[in-house]
Scaffold this motif. Structure first.
Motif, PDB file in Angstrom:
ATOM      1  N   PRO A 166       0.822  -1.217   0.000  1.00 19.49           N
ATOM      2  CA  PRO A 166       0.000   0.000   0.000  1.00 19.49           C
ATOM      3  C   PRO A 166       0.850   1.259   0.000  1.00 19.49           C
ATOM      4  O   PRO A 166       0.539   2.231  -0.698  1.00 19.49           O
ATOM      5  CB  PRO A 166      -0.783  -0.098   1.306  1.00 19.49           C
ATOM      6  CG  PRO A 166      -0.759  -1.517   1.679  1.00 19.49           C
ATOM      7  CD  PRO A 166       0.511  -2.084   1.141  1.00 19.49           C
ATOM      8  N   VAL A 212       2.184   1.728  -3.446  1.00 17.24           N
ATOM      9  CA  VAL A 212       1.145   2.169  -4.372  1.00 17.24           C
ATOM     10  C   VAL A 212       0.870   3.651  -4.151  1.00 17.24           C
ATOM     11  O   VAL A 212       0.733   4.443  -5.086  1.00 17.24           O
ATOM     12  CB  VAL A 212      -0.132   1.331  -4.183  1.00 17.24           C
ATOM     13  CG1 VAL A 212      -1.290   1.926  -4.965  1.00 17.24           C
ATOM     14  CG2 VAL A 212       0.110  -0.095  -4.623  1.00 17.24           C
ATOM     15  N   LYS A 213       0.820   4.013  -2.867  1.00 15.37           N
ATOM     16  CA  LYS A 213       0.547   5.403  -2.542  1.00 15.37           C
ATOM     17  C   LYS A 213       1.671   6.310  -3.056  1.00 15.37           C
ATOM     18  O   LYS A 213       1.428   7.313  -3.725  1.00 15.37           O
ATOM     19  CB  LYS A 213       0.422   5.542  -1.021  1.00 15.37           C
ATOM     20  CG  LYS A 213      -0.149   6.854  -0.544  1.00 15.37           C
ATOM     21  CD  LYS A 213      -0.596   6.691   0.889  1.00 15.37           C
ATOM     22  CE  LYS A 213      -0.379   7.973   1.684  1.00 15.37           C
ATOM     23  NZ  LYS A 213       1.019   8.292   1.905  1.00 15.37           N
ATOM     24  N   ASN A 268      -5.907  -0.509  -3.008  1.00 19.15           N
ATOM     25  CA  ASN A 268      -5.127  -1.560  -2.343  1.00 19.15           C
ATOM     26  C   ASN A 268      -5.964  -2.783  -2.058  1.00 19.15           C
ATOM     27  O   ASN A 268      -5.517  -3.912  -2.227  1.00 19.15           O
ATOM     28  CB  ASN A 268      -4.535  -1.027  -1.044  1.00 19.15           C
ATOM     29  CG  ASN A 268      -3.232  -0.310  -1.322  1.00 19.15           C
ATOM     30  OD1 ASN A 268      -2.447  -0.777  -2.129  1.00 19.15           O
ATOM     31  ND2 ASN A 268      -3.036   0.830  -0.679  1.00 19.15           N
ATOM     32  N   TYR A 281      -5.291  -6.572  -3.330  1.00 16.73           N
ATOM     33  CA  TYR A 281      -5.210  -7.808  -2.532  1.00 16.73           C
ATOM     34  C   TYR A 281      -6.024  -8.901  -3.174  1.00 16.73           C
ATOM     35  O   TYR A 281      -5.586 -10.028  -3.337  1.00 16.73           O
ATOM     36  CB  TYR A 281      -5.774  -7.601  -1.120  1.00 16.73           C
ATOM     37  CG  TYR A 281      -4.871  -6.854  -0.195  1.00 16.73           C
ATOM     38  CD1 TYR A 281      -3.490  -6.902  -0.371  1.00 16.73           C
ATOM     39  CD2 TYR A 281      -5.384  -6.128   0.860  1.00 16.73           C
ATOM     40  CE1 TYR A 281      -2.676  -6.209   0.485  1.00 16.73           C
ATOM     41  CE2 TYR A 281      -4.576  -5.431   1.707  1.00 16.73           C
ATOM     42  CZ  TYR A 281      -3.220  -5.467   1.524  1.00 16.73           C
ATOM     43  OH  TYR A 281      -2.414  -4.794   2.358  1.00 16.73           O
TER      44      TYR A 281
END
Lengths: 435, 622
Positions: free
Chosen positions: A343, A346-347, A398, A402
């Motif tokens: 996460p 990705v952020k 996110n 998953y």
């Protein structure tokens, strides 16, 4: 045997965790690197500082991953991940090694967290707390969770697979509900704000100044360190201890018994593996890991409501096992870091894209397509933190990731990241043949 | 080195003539903690030091004394290679008995012949399988046999044969006897003489029943002196305590005896027993022996294994492997031309190949640490040797036979000539019969005679006392010997041409698809061949082609398979002169087997038996 790696003259040699000299050296280097991470050693913690890397266009420019490693905030995420490793290793013992699918891991983390808080937290008008030192509350959290695990374990003897999963799922809701009762609030504090948790300080007993302070910044061995750095080091040490146990459980009589139960419980019982006993051991050990991790996690976060220990957290652990590789310690560790750091990556990645979106060139055009900053854009990722439906914000993205990853791994690589590693390793190991 | 010197002093110090047993005792005295044997049990290589193993030998020898074994009594051993084999062997020599080894594959009829022929009084049968063969013979025919010792209790429960003794009880018996009669074994060992028989080695007997060649202590000592301790035979110096040997060929064969037992008691390397012939490859990978002796059949199998496996690799690996192989061929040719040694160019090429292919390939073959490898006991195709030399395994061909304790010729380091069996050992008598080119030897290693067969003994000796080997050879460059064939095997066609079939057969056998080949043509117009295919490789080949088959026989009758073998035959024909070409061939419809009488115990084709069994096939070709 030196130079003859396949020649085993004793069972001790055959079951060695690090059988060859090379592996021993690598392990030592890895541990040294782990403990050097929080300090500004160029190669490990700040690759972008290196002139060579700086000169490479995208990397020097701060591609997310590299920039992330150079960031100060990453230490906290790394500590998070290492605590999650401990908890995930616990679930690995229960689900990966003994084959008992549990959706209730978050519940055991919660039990650990509040046992820790009960023992080590400070009492106020609204919550319990005995202010005991860490050497009591940390193991105590594990023991408390383990006891609850033992109470739950007989269920596993009667139920298998999906049914067991549903029972353990029930535990999670039971836990959240209990946290909401008047009685439960004495442990968990206000349902929306939570309570404060004990701090990671080493005390002999309840004295004012701790023997070794971890939660305050200060100097250790003459090196000035922030509390983040100290916590990182402490959590890393705890993680290593638990990895040591997890690796060793697998090659003991208990470990083999658990694996026999996983592969076929009836067959295991026929061979003389006491099913009841070993399922109990599996639940107890797994919960102990979860309890310690829960207490550490709560202490690391500082303040959190009971509702945090919810189904999503449980599923995150299942995702860790499946993505990393169920039944393997290395896979569990890889999975934990992957799932916790993803996460953040990705952020960072979307931040990085949105920075570029203003400019020109390929990167800017790609960003334009992927991101939707304003009304009317069609990119799947929104730069806003709260979004209604279609353009997903980073958190929702996110969750979607998953889900996609679990499906992809289950279908294409059931052994997870560890399986990929095994494939790569075998490709070279079997050189120049293919089998 | 010091150990060896001390050992020699010890054995010369009035302890009788050195025997293989006394040498083992001296190692136990001088290097008690050195690992002498490893045997795999439940996944672990258990180690036995010289002290451990000598204790066992001592107990076993005392056990034999307790059973009343007198000097010259025969003790037979019927077992796969295992620690007990060697313990029993050395214990027998220690009490001045005579060891007789049987092949594990010997069927009941042959066991009966061997047991009655040698008249053994003690028999070691490994397990129920071997014991049953003795049981089937019947007591009345084996009047001399007093006790049968067995090592594996499985399946033996309920056997009430009063001759049976379990290995552990046998050792216990020895332990008690040692306490009651201390010093008796030492006295017996000290009385050992040069002329004492130490073993009967039954020759495989491609013609007629097996004959037991009698070897004495002096034969063995000569062999150890000449072969094991030959300077310049082994790359990197004499064998020593740091060396590893994998024991997997039948120990009753003289070659395996020399390259494992005698090398070990002579120089002190560690012996590792392979679990079985099927696991040799895995065992080699685990042990990574430094000294490795194999018969051509094994080399051919390793060669085929490599080619087949490489064919199944991913395209990228296959590409690099092919490159590696072409490098290997080049290196092989350079080394062969240079007496087996590297030149600067081959060294550079080898460095490339080592990184890409050779190192991992040798690791997979179990020959990564191999510093000397030998090939012997039958003829081998030069291509196969060149392949192994190219990938960096220093293979040296040597020659010898049971009757001269295998002391004849070897390729020495730096003076190797491919296609020859090398030069005679220093100081031995070796000549070619001027009439028919037969190789003859005369030295202290030449045997005493065949057990109980004086006429046949006389037949193998010339009037002036030279041993007739039965092999036709010729000198190459005046120093090296090249073997043409067995005298009996040489084919004279109806056109009057002399043809050596084994060269053609070996060339056929370099193909991974051909397991066995027998060239026929005695008194015929042209040559033909019976060919036996290798089930694994041809089966694999057929599967890949989507060719369905049920049995071995079915496979041999597929037109595609016949075509495949025709390709192999054509390739071979190109290498030989027109008269030596194989015009027709037939595939043998069954797998050849020792038990069915087609092969000898050493897996050599029995020509006469084959001609009888497959007479129809042969006739159909003419």
């Amino acid at each position: 045997m030196f130079r003859r790696p396949n020649l085993y003259t004793s069972y001790q040699a055959e079951t060695q965790v690090l059988p060859t000299f090379t592996k021993k050296v690598i392990a030592i280097f890895a541990i040294v690197a782990l403990f050097l991470m929080p300090f500004d050693v160029p190669i490990i913690s700040g690759p972008t500082e290196l002139p060579i890397l700086r000169s490479i266009p995208l990397i020097g420019d701060g591609l997310p991953f590299f920039r992330f490693l150079g960031d100060a905030a990453w230490l906290r995420y790394m500590s998070d991940a290492m605590i999650v490793v401990v908890a995930a290793l616990g679930l690995n013992i229960l689900t990966g090694m003994a084959g008992q699918v549990s959706l209730g891991h978050a519940f055991f983390l919660g039990v650990g967290a509040y046992t820790g808080a009960f023992l080590g937290g400070h009492a106020t008008d609204s919550v319990y707390g005995h202010g005991l030192p860490m050497w009591i509350w940390l193991p105590g959290a594990g023991v408390g969770a383990a006891l609850v695990g033992i109470i739950v374990s007989p269920v596993a003897v009667r139920l298998r697979g999906l049914y067991l999963a549903i029972v353990t799922l029930g535990l999670v809701f039971l836990g959240i509900h209990m946290g909401n009762t008047d009685w439960g609030r004495k442990f968990a504090g206000d349902p929306s704000l939570g309570r404060s948790f004990p701090e990671m300080d080493l005390r002999v007993w309840k004295e004012e100044t701790p023997l070794v302070s971890i939660s305050e910044k200060g100097s250790w061995f003459g090196v000035e360190m922030s509390s983040n750095q100290k916590e990182f080091l402490f959590v890393a040490a705890v993680m290593l201890v638990f990895i040591f146990f997890a690796v060793n459980i697998k090659r003991t009589r208990t470990g083999r018994a658990l694996q026999a139960i996983r592969d076929r419980d009836i067959a295991a019982e026929v061979m003389g593996v006491a099913e009841f006993k070993y399922k109990l051991v599996a639940f107890a050990t797994s919960s102990f890991f979860a309890g310690v991790a829960g207490a550490l996690y709560a202490s690391h976060i500082g303040k959190m409501p009971a509702a945090q220990f919810n189904l999503i957290l449980s599923i995150e652990f299942i995702a860790i096992l499946l993505i990393g590789g169920a039944g393997t310690v290395a896979g569990t560790i890889m999975g934990s870091f992957f799932v916790i750091l993803l996460p953040e990556l990705v952020k960072d990645f979307s931040d990085w894209l949105s920075e570029r979106a203003e400019g020109e060139g390929i990167v800017a055009s790609v960003s334009e397509v992927i991101l939707s900053g304003n009304q009317g854009d069609f990119g799947p990722i929104s730069t806003a933190t709260q979004t209604p439906n279609y353009p997903l914000n980073v958190f929702d993205l996110n969750l979607v990731l998953y889900g996609v990853l679990i499906i992809v791994f289950l279908i294409f690589e059931p052994l997870g990241l560890y399986g990929i590693w095994i494939k790569v390793r075998n490709y070279w190991k079997r050189w120049p043949f293919s089998y | 080195m010091t150990i060896t010197e001390e050992q020699q002093q010890a054995s010369e110090g009035g302890a009788g003539v050195p025997t293989v047993a006394s040498r083992a005792r001296d190692w136990a005295r001088n290097a008690p903690n050195q690992v002498a044997y490893r045997e795999k049990d439940f996944g672990i290589w258990n180690e036995y030091t010289w002290a451990d193993s000598w204790e066992m030998i001592e107990n076993a020898a005392n056990g034999l004394l307790a059973l009343g074994v007198q000097p010259g009594d025969r003790v037979s051993i019927h077992s796969e290679d295992r620690l007990e084999w060697i313990i029993m062997d050395l214990a027998t020599v220690a009490v001045r008995g005579v060891t007789v080894g049987f092949y594990p594959t010997n069927p009941t009829a042959e066991v009966e012949y061997l047991l009655t022929d040698c008249g053994a009084c003690i028999h070691f049968a490994e397990d129920q399988e071997q014991y049953d063969k003795v049981l089937d013979i019947g007591r009345e025919k084996l009047s001399a046999l007093r006790k049968i010792i067995f090592a594996e209790p499985r399946g033996m429960v309920g056997q009430d044969d009063d001759r049976l003794v379990f290995w552990e009880s046998f050792l216990e018996m020895g332990r008690e006897y040692k306490e009651a009669h201390p010093g008796e074994l030492e006295a017996r060992m000290a009385a050992a003489e040069d002329t004492d028989l130490m073993t009967l080695v039954y020759t495989s007997g491609t013609t007629g029943p097996p004959k037991g060649a009698m070897l004495t202590n002096s034969n063995a000592n000569y062999c150890i002196e000449k072969i094991v301790k030959a300077e310049g035979r082994v790359v990197g110096g004499l064998p020593g305590p740091g060396d590893e040997i994998v024991t997997y060929l039948p120990l009753c064969h003289v070659a395996e005896r020399i390259f494992s037992t005698w090398t070990q008691v002579g120089m002190g390397p560690t012996l590792n027993f392979a679990e079985s012939i099927d696991t040799v490859n895995e065992n080699l990978r685990e042990i990574q022996p430094t000294l490795f002796f194999a018969v051509p059949r094994i080399w051919e199998r390793l060669h085929a294994f490599t080619l087949i496996k490489a064919n199944d690799a991913t395209p990228f690996k296959k590409l690099l492997f092919r490159f590696g192989l072409s490098l290997g061929r080049r290196i092989g040719r350079i080394k062969v031309a240079n007496g087996g040694e590297h030149t600067l160019l081959s060294r550079v090429l080898y460095a490339f190949g080592w990184v890409l292919v050779f190192r991992p390939l040798r690791e997979r073959l179990g020959l990564r640490r191999c510093r000397w490898a030998g090939s012997g006991a039958a003829a081998i195709a030069p291509e196969v040797l060149e392949f192994f030399i190219g990938i960096g395994v220093p293979v040296y061909e040597l020659y010898g036979m049971t009757e001269n304790s295998a002391v004849a010729t070897t390729n020495f380091v730096g003076r190797m000539k491919l296609g020859t069996v090398g030069e005679p050992y220093e100081g031995i008598g070796l000549r070619l019969d001027p009439e028919n080119g037969e190789i003859q030897t005369k030295h202290d290693g030449v045997f005493v005679g065949y057990w109980g067969k004086p006429e046949q003994t006389a037949e193998t000796m010339t009037e002036d006392g030279w041993l007739k080997t039965g092999d036709v050879g010729e000198w190459v460059d005046g120093t090296h010997i090249k073997i043409i064939d067995r005298i009996k095997a040489i084919i004279i066609t109806s056109g009057g041409k002399n043809i050596s079939p084994s060269e053609i057969e070996n060339s056929l056998k370099t193909s991974p698809f051909v397991k066995e080949a027998m060239v026929i043509g005695e008194g015929r117009k042209y040559l033909s061949a019976l060919i036996s295919i290798e089930l694994d490789t041809v089966g694999d080949w057929a599967l890949r082609r989507g060719l369905a088959y049920t049995t071995y026989r079915d496979l041999t009758e597929k037109p595609e398979v016949i075509e495949l073998v025709q390709g192999v035959v054509n390739e071979t024909n190109e290498k030989f002169a027109r008269v030596e070409n194989i015009r027709k061939f037939r595939l043998i419809p069954k797998e050849l087997d020792h038990e069915d009488g087609e092969l000898t115990a050493t897996q050599k084709v029995k020509r006469s038996a084959m001609m009888e069994i497959f007479g129809d096939l042969v006739e159909s070709m003419y």
